[in-house]
Design an enzyme around this catalytic site. Sequence first.
Site, PDB file in Angstrom:
ATOM      1  N   HIS A  83       0.824  -1.076  -0.026  1.00 53.74           N
ATOM      2  CA  HIS A  83       0.236  -0.422  -0.002  1.00 53.74           C
ATOM      3  C   HIS A  83       0.755   1.207   0.172  1.00 53.74           C
ATOM      4  CE1 HIS A  83      -3.236   2.869   1.152  1.00 53.74           C
ATOM      5  NE2 HIS A  83      -4.169   1.706   0.871  1.00 53.74           N
TER       6      HIS A  83
ATOM      7  N   ASP B 138      -8.338  -5.282   0.004  1.00 52.13           N
ATOM      8  CA  ASP B 138      -8.766  -6.573  -1.465  1.00 52.13           C
ATOM      9  C   ASP B 138      -7.703  -7.884  -0.852  1.00 52.13           C
ATOM     10  OD1 ASP B 138      -9.975  -4.796  -3.016  1.00 52.13           O
ATOM     11  OD2 ASP B 138      -7.937  -3.417  -2.973  1.00 52.13           O
TER      12      ASP B 138
HETATM   13  C1  SDX Z   1      -6.445  -0.005  -2.840  1.00 65.11           C
HETATM   14  O1  SDX Z   1      -4.243   4.795  -2.432  1.00 65.11           O
HETATM   15  C2  SDX Z   1      -5.372   3.832  -1.480  1.00 65.11           C
HETATM   16  O2  SDX Z   1      -6.308   4.302  -0.741  1.00 65.11           O
HETATM   17  C3  SDX Z   1      -6.120   2.520  -1.561  1.00 65.11           C
HETATM   18  C4  SDX Z   1      -7.540   1.881  -1.304  1.00 65.11           C
HETATM   19  C5  SDX Z   1      -8.661   2.446  -0.368  1.00 65.11           C
HETATM   20  O3  SDX Z   1      -9.528   2.316  -0.135  1.00 65.11           O
HETATM   21  O4  SDX Z   1      -8.818   3.362  -1.878  1.00 65.11           O
HETATM   22  O5  SDX Z   1      -6.320   1.359  -0.110  1.00 65.11           O
HETATM   23  C6  SDX Z   1      -7.392   0.604  -1.766  1.00 65.11           C
HETATM   24  O6  SDX Z   1      -6.587   0.518  -3.715  1.00 65.11           O
HETATM   25  C7  SDX Z   1      -5.794  -1.136  -2.408  1.00 65.11           C
HETATM   26  C8  SDX Z   1      -4.227  -1.292  -3.309  1.00 65.11           C
HETATM   27  C9  SDX Z   1      -4.616  -2.340  -4.009  1.00 65.11           C
HETATM   28  N1  SDX Z   1      -3.563  -3.177  -5.196  1.00 65.11           N
HETATM   29  C10 SDX Z   1      -2.853  -4.187  -4.762  1.00 65.11           C
HETATM   30  O7  SDX Z   1      -3.180  -5.178  -4.161  1.00 65.11           O
HETATM   31  C11 SDX Z   1      -1.952  -4.566  -6.278  1.00 65.11           C
HETATM   32  C12 SDX Z   1      -0.755  -5.052  -5.213  1.00 65.11           C
HETATM   33  N2  SDX Z   1       0.194  -3.792  -4.578  1.00 65.11           N
HETATM   34  C13 SDX Z   1       0.846  -2.591  -5.635  1.00 65.11           C
HETATM   35  O8  SDX Z   1       1.175  -3.607  -6.954  1.00 65.11           O
HETATM   36  C14 SDX Z   1       1.482  -1.819  -4.726  1.00 65.11           C
HETATM   37  O9  SDX Z   1       1.263  -1.966  -3.672  1.00 65.11           O
HETATM   38  C15 SDX Z   1       0.334  -0.452  -4.450  1.00 65.11           C
HETATM   39  C16 SDX Z   1       0.106  -0.313  -6.331  1.00 65.11           C
HETATM   40  C17 SDX Z   1      -0.355  -0.754  -3.827  1.00 65.11           C
HETATM   41  C18 SDX Z   1       1.341   0.567  -4.469  1.00 65.11           C
HETATM   42  O10 SDX Z   1       2.155   0.986  -5.556  1.00 65.11           O
HETATM   43  P1  SDX Z   1       3.412   1.747  -4.734  1.00 65.11           P
HETATM   44  O11 SDX Z   1       2.988   2.621  -3.766  1.00 65.11           O
HETATM   45  O12 SDX Z   1       3.757   2.156  -5.564  1.00 65.11           O
HETATM   46  O13 SDX Z   1       4.601   0.799  -3.908  1.00 65.11           O
HETATM   47  P2  SDX Z   1       6.020   0.801  -4.727  1.00 65.11           P
HETATM   48  O14 SDX Z   1       5.304  -0.511  -6.202  1.00 65.11           O
HETATM   49  O15 SDX Z   1       6.263   1.720  -4.712  1.00 65.11           O
HETATM   50  O16 SDX Z   1       6.633  -0.495  -3.557  1.00 65.11           O
HETATM   51  C19 SDX Z   1       7.892  -0.518  -2.987  1.00 65.11           C
HETATM   52  C20 SDX Z   1       8.177  -1.780  -3.354  1.00 65.11           C
HETATM   53  C21 SDX Z   1       8.857  -2.051  -4.530  1.00 65.11           C
HETATM   54  O17 SDX Z   1      10.108  -2.752  -4.927  1.00 65.11           O
HETATM   55  P3  SDX Z   1      11.384  -2.517  -4.768  1.00 65.11           P
HETATM   56  O18 SDX Z   1      11.709  -1.675  -6.738  1.00 65.11           O
HETATM   57  O19 SDX Z   1      11.630  -1.113  -3.345  1.00 65.11           O
HETATM   58  O20 SDX Z   1      12.402  -3.530  -4.899  1.00 65.11           O
HETATM   59  O21 SDX Z   1       7.667  -2.710  -2.918  1.00 65.11           O
HETATM   60  C22 SDX Z   1       6.987  -3.620  -4.060  1.00 65.11           C
HETATM   61  C23 SDX Z   1       7.806  -2.764  -5.167  1.00 65.11           C
HETATM   62  O22 SDX Z   1       8.211  -3.482  -6.196  1.00 65.11           O
HETATM   63  N3  SDX Z   1       5.524  -4.182  -4.069  1.00 65.11           N
HETATM   64  C24 SDX Z   1       5.594  -5.152  -4.301  1.00 65.11           C
HETATM   65  C25 SDX Z   1       4.265  -5.070  -4.158  1.00 65.11           C
HETATM   66  N4  SDX Z   1       3.561  -3.906  -3.541  1.00 65.11           N
HETATM   67  C26 SDX Z   1       4.951  -3.605  -3.968  1.00 65.11           C
HETATM   68  N5  SDX Z   1       6.245  -6.567  -4.701  1.00 65.11           N
HETATM   69  C27 SDX Z   1       5.719  -7.345  -5.140  1.00 65.11           C
HETATM   70  N6  SDX Z   1       4.261  -7.574  -4.694  1.00 65.11           N
HETATM   71  C28 SDX Z   1       3.528  -6.209  -4.449  1.00 65.11           C
HETATM   72  N7  SDX Z   1       2.089  -6.432  -4.810  1.00 65.11           N
END
Ligand code: SDX
Length: 428
Positions: free
Chosen positions: A307, A364
Amino acid sequence: MTEKATLTIDGRNYEFDMFTGSENETCIDIQKLRSETGCITMDPGYGNTGSCYSSITFVDGAKGILRYRGYPIEQLAEQASFVEVAYLILYGELPTPKQLALFRASIAEHAPLHTSLEHHFSGFPKSAPPMAILSAMLNLVSCFHSEVLDVHSEGPGFDKTVALLLSKVRAIAAFSYRMASGRPIMHPNPNLSYCSNFLHMMFSDPYREYIATPVVERALNLFLVLHADHEQNCSTSTVRVVGSSRANLFSSVSAGVCALWGPLHGGANAAVIKMLEEIKDSGKPISHYLDMAKDKSNDYKLMGFGHRVYKNFDPRSLIMKKTVYEVLDELQQEDPLLQVALELEEKTLKDDYFVERNLYPNVDFYSGILLRAIGIPLNMYTVLFAIGRMPGWIANWRELLEHNHRISRPRQVYTGQTVRQFVPLRER
Ligand code: SDX
């Protein structure tokens, strides 16, 4: 005394006001940055950028706190109805019994769809994604209520629009499901509660009325309460960006539906179930999927994990998980996907990659298992998220107008070609 932040560029100091919110969140107000320094800031994805001052929802991502208008999500989830929470989010205070009764009556009054509007459903192919239908139909509602196109942020016009939207989003969602499953439209029953009425429009038949059990109704109510607002997430920010051009509320929330649809946002609830099914059916160990999620040479992510704001447990996911147990128990169901989900969560909690990046289950992760248990079809999960988020979208649109917010218009740093001369087609 107002605190100041000092920025030094090429040896020259510039001072900017700082502002502290009611929960001690601090910001540097850089509204004069470009005019004074000629520079802009760069923050793709806006992770460090505040776009507004808001008094609707508070999230402390480090501590795992979520409050609507100051009330902890745990208390609202346990004790409040979705309609009550919607009123709180929209009008700032919990309703009195009389205010709640009037609000409910107004929602019930606007529940039926205009007959001409109903005809539009037959124009969609049966395979049409319900989120596309929802977005299109929400925009279309304004064509049948032209008075709402000129609605302002308060007064009877606003109150009517609120009731219209909370009501119509539910009917449109249910009707899209009826259409896709080839069943006739089931009209709303004004005597039912908000959640029971939705389930009635989804599942009743002319000769067999669906009556939601208290367990099912409570589970749906909880799902909607947990989704009712979440400050400046992607879809709410979209609603604000569209609304900042003074676009009407219907087109603004219709854009919010489109933003919510994506799998990184609201679409994740359905994507989680597909992922858990794939893991279960593949026979491969969970470590295989964890390795894929950690491998930066592909785009694979564990859906329902991570998140932007929560760097601790998402409090909604804890409530959702507890409720999943209760609902499965009360309905005497077993869901093999719950075992996969629990194992996945357990493994990530011990895995350095997930621990170092603070990746925990988000709202989710368990919500799909809850919706499965109460019989909601997979392609409707994100639509249900949209029904829940409607109060938050409207409240943010309203706050934007109340603050007379400037039109949203970010800047960019251009990295393309510098000026060059046009070459006529015959010379190329
Ligand atoms: C919702 O914003 C809100 O408030 C949204 C929400 C709401 O109520 O409105 O809470 C609802 O949208 C929840 C999120 C649902 N999405 C998912 O579950 C999809 C999977 N999660 C992600 O792709 C991700 O974590 C996000 C989109 C939720 C957040 O993305 P960010 O903040 O841009 O995080 P990031 O990509 O910068 O991640 C930081 C690190 C990265 O690795 P490095 O580059 O540092 O090595 O964490 C890794 C990312 O690759 N990472 C994951 C991951 N999520 C982040 N690695 C593997 N699996 C994951 N799910």
